[in-house]
Design an enzyme around this catalytic site. Structure first.
Site, PDB file in Angstrom:
ATOM      1  N   HIS A   1      38.028  35.868  21.022  1.00 50.07           N
ATOM      2  CA  HIS A   1      38.980  36.851  21.557  1.00 50.07           C
ATOM      3  C   HIS A   1      40.327  36.454  20.977  1.00 50.07           C
ATOM      4  CE1 HIS A   1      41.223  39.385  24.252  1.00 50.07           C
ATOM      5  NE2 HIS A   1      41.449  38.483  25.191  1.00 50.07           N
TER       6      HIS A   1
ATOM      7  N   GLU B   1      42.489  30.517  29.062  1.00 47.78           N
ATOM      8  CA  GLU B   1      43.630  29.808  29.655  1.00 47.78           C
ATOM      9  C   GLU B   1      43.597  28.312  29.384  1.00 47.78           C
ATOM     10  OE1 GLU B   1      41.212  31.366  31.243  1.00 47.78           O
ATOM     11  OE2 GLU B   1      40.444  30.180  32.934  1.00 47.78           O
TER      12      GLU B   1
HETATM   13  P1  NAD Z   1      33.249  30.648  30.275  1.00 45.27           P
HETATM   14  O1  NAD Z   1      34.222  30.531  31.396  1.00 45.27           O
HETATM   15  O2  NAD Z   1      31.956  31.315  30.535  1.00 45.27           O
HETATM   16  O3  NAD Z   1      32.844  29.239  29.660  1.00 45.27           O
HETATM   17  C1  NAD Z   1      33.719  28.222  29.398  1.00 45.27           C
HETATM   18  C2  NAD Z   1      33.031  26.958  28.939  1.00 45.27           C
HETATM   19  O4  NAD Z   1      34.046  26.042  28.596  1.00 45.27           O
HETATM   20  C3  NAD Z   1      32.181  26.299  30.000  1.00 45.27           C
HETATM   21  O5  NAD Z   1      31.083  25.688  29.379  1.00 45.27           O
HETATM   22  C4  NAD Z   1      33.112  25.218  30.555  1.00 45.27           C
HETATM   23  O6  NAD Z   1      32.427  24.138  31.070  1.00 45.27           O
HETATM   24  C5  NAD Z   1      33.868  24.823  29.297  1.00 45.27           C
HETATM   25  N1  NAD Z   1      35.191  24.266  29.583  1.00 45.27           N
HETATM   26  C6  NAD Z   1      36.064  24.671  30.533  1.00 45.27           C
HETATM   27  N2  NAD Z   1      37.165  23.925  30.485  1.00 45.27           N
HETATM   28  C7  NAD Z   1      36.979  23.024  29.482  1.00 45.27           C
HETATM   29  C8  NAD Z   1      37.749  21.951  28.952  1.00 45.27           C
HETATM   30  N3  NAD Z   1      38.947  21.650  29.453  1.00 45.27           N
HETATM   31  N4  NAD Z   1      37.231  21.246  27.896  1.00 45.27           N
HETATM   32  C9  NAD Z   1      36.031  21.537  27.381  1.00 45.27           C
HETATM   33  N5  NAD Z   1      35.251  22.526  27.861  1.00 45.27           N
HETATM   34  C10 NAD Z   1      35.724  23.244  28.895  1.00 45.27           C
HETATM   35  O7  NAD Z   1      34.046  31.309  29.052  1.00 45.27           O
HETATM   36  P2  NAD Z   1      33.712  32.706  28.356  1.00 45.27           P
HETATM   37  O8  NAD Z   1      33.847  33.802  29.382  1.00 45.27           O
HETATM   38  O9  NAD Z   1      32.476  32.587  27.560  1.00 45.27           O
HETATM   39  O10 NAD Z   1      34.966  32.869  27.381  1.00 45.27           O
HETATM   40  C11 NAD Z   1      35.075  32.137  26.167  1.00 45.27           C
HETATM   41  C12 NAD Z   1      35.835  32.984  25.147  1.00 45.27           C
HETATM   42  O11 NAD Z   1      35.063  34.132  24.804  1.00 45.27           O
HETATM   43  C13 NAD Z   1      37.171  33.515  25.652  1.00 45.27           C
HETATM   44  O12 NAD Z   1      38.039  33.544  24.560  1.00 45.27           O
HETATM   45  C14 NAD Z   1      36.835  34.935  26.088  1.00 45.27           C
HETATM   46  O13 NAD Z   1      37.937  35.822  26.093  1.00 45.27           O
HETATM   47  C15 NAD Z   1      35.832  35.304  25.001  1.00 45.27           C
HETATM   48  N6  NAD Z   1      34.939  36.407  25.377  1.00 45.27           N
HETATM   49  C16 NAD Z   1      34.182  36.295  26.504  1.00 45.27           C
HETATM   50  C17 NAD Z   1      33.301  37.312  26.835  1.00 45.27           C
HETATM   51  C18 NAD Z   1      32.363  37.126  28.007  1.00 45.27           C
HETATM   52  O14 NAD Z   1      31.344  37.804  28.010  1.00 45.27           O
HETATM   53  N7  NAD Z   1      32.583  36.253  28.974  1.00 45.27           N
HETATM   54  C19 NAD Z   1      33.207  38.468  26.028  1.00 45.27           C
HETATM   55  C20 NAD Z   1      33.974  38.539  24.851  1.00 45.27           C
HETATM   56  C21 NAD Z   1      34.838  37.488  24.539  1.00 45.27           C
HETATM   57 MG    MG Z   2      38.061  40.226  27.335  1.00 50.68          MG
END
Ligand code: NAD
Ligand code: MG
Ligand code: MG
Ligand code: MG
Ligand code: MG
Ligand code: MG
Length: 315
Positions: A97, A73
């Protein structure tokens, strides 16, 4: 992996996926910089782990390959403000993703290569399996190939985070996005959590102890699912008692009914036509009030309190 060794790579975000991609690639020999907001609590964590850290702007400026691993988001605003102005022509922009590309929430300029490496597991497992000498399966896709070698870069990235040890599959942004959203909503997260909750509440409301209810409806889920993942349903069923197997066939279809499947089809349609994506983006614009409220409410469920006590007992 070779395709990445002569390139500078940036991982934007250091959350669940970000820390796993950055650390695995560093351990695989790549030149990695983590891009973070100034003042981020993750800044020192990443540095202590041995990574280079810079502002998102500087990390992007100095890199050939940039992977967007901030929450879906917030990707549109981070891309517009900090990534796009600093991304050079012919650079490679990656996603974990397909959401923002598939639903046109991020529209990278024409001179940029766009690819995806989507691990099929939580970030912490991507890191843990790598450190154990194993890996997490990855889906790889190319959305735009300007330089002619984007698929090689995507494959190298997937290999660098350990994906080759578990399997790399080619897909499209559309297929990954729609199947990922459907899986997490209908089965893995939404479906399974509600199934466990409903089972737990049924037992407790009938007067059984919360501890027994927790073991039967929550704790044992993993043991059964591990057997399915390792050997398939037939193998799992050969390990459970005939009593359990007979009950499985008689009752399972009364719990997940034709109505449930009709609802799953509606859920899939709302993913395909963008209804879900728009609802989620609106929720973000409104400050995530519903998400935060529900998160708070769910965290207070009796099942969570009982679970914490039982897990403490089991270690
Ligand atoms: P997360 O919420 O764990 O991590 C987000 C990171 O981004 C944090 O380090 C946060 O501090 C940083 N962040 C947040 N806002 C920010 C901003 N405005 N500027 C700079 N940094 C900022 O995210 P996630 O769950 O790892 O998801 C990341 C991507 O990976 C997404 O596209 C998600 O769909 C994809 N994904 C996640 C998983 C999962 O296991 N969580 C699995 C497959 C794919
Ligand atoms: Mg997902
Ligand atoms: Mg999360
Ligand atoms: Mg997923
Ligand atoms: Mg039992
Ligand atoms: Mg049996």
């Amino acid at each position: 992996m070779e395709k990445l060794l002569n390139k500078r790579v940036a991982v934007v975000g250091y959350g669940s996926q970000g820390h796993a991609h950055a650390l695995n690639l560093m351990d695989s020999g790549a030149d990695v910089t983590v891009g973070l907001r100034e003042g981020s609590a993750n800044w020192s964590r990443a540095e202590e782990a041995g990574l280079k850290v810079a502002s998102v702007e500087d990390a992007v400026k100095g890199s050939d390959v940039v992977m967007m691993l901030v929450p879906d988001e917030v990707q549109p605003e981070v891309y517009e403000k900090s990534v796009a102005p600093n991304l050079r022509k012919g650079a490679y922009l990656g996603f974990g993703h397909g959401f923002n590309i598939h639903y046109n929430k991020v529209e990278p300029h024409q001179e940029v290569n766009v690819f995806m490496v989507a691990p099929k597991g939580p970030g912490h497992m991507v890191r843990r399996t790598y450190t154990e000498g194993k890996g997490t399966p990855c889906l790889v896709a190319v959305y735009r190939d300007v330089t002619g070698d984007t698929k090689d870069v995507a494959m190298a990235w997937a290999a660098g985070i350990g994906g080759r040890r578990a399997g790399i599959l080619e897909t499209t942004f559309k297929e990954e996005t729609e199947t990922d959203l459907f899986g997490e909503q209908a089965v893995l997260c939404g479906g399974v959590s509600e199934l466990m909750r409903a089972g737990y509440e049924t037992l407790v409301e009938a007067g059984y102890s919360p501890e027994s209810a927790y073991f039967e409806c929550v704790h044992e889920m993993k043991l059964i699912v591990d057997m399915v993942v390792e050997g398939g349903f037939t193998s799992m069923r050969s390990s459970i008692s005939n009593t359990a197997e007979y009950g499985d066939y008689e009752v399972g279809k009364r719990i997940v009914t034709e109505d449930t499947k009709r609802e799953m089809k509606k859920v899939l349609e709302e993913i395909q036509d963008g209804t879900f994506a728009d609802k989620f983006c609106t929720e973000y614009k409104n400050g995530m009030k519903n998400l935060k409220g529900t998160r708070e409410e769910k965290s207070k469920h009796q099942m969570e309190v009982v679970g914490e006590r039982l897990r403490g007992m089991m270690v």
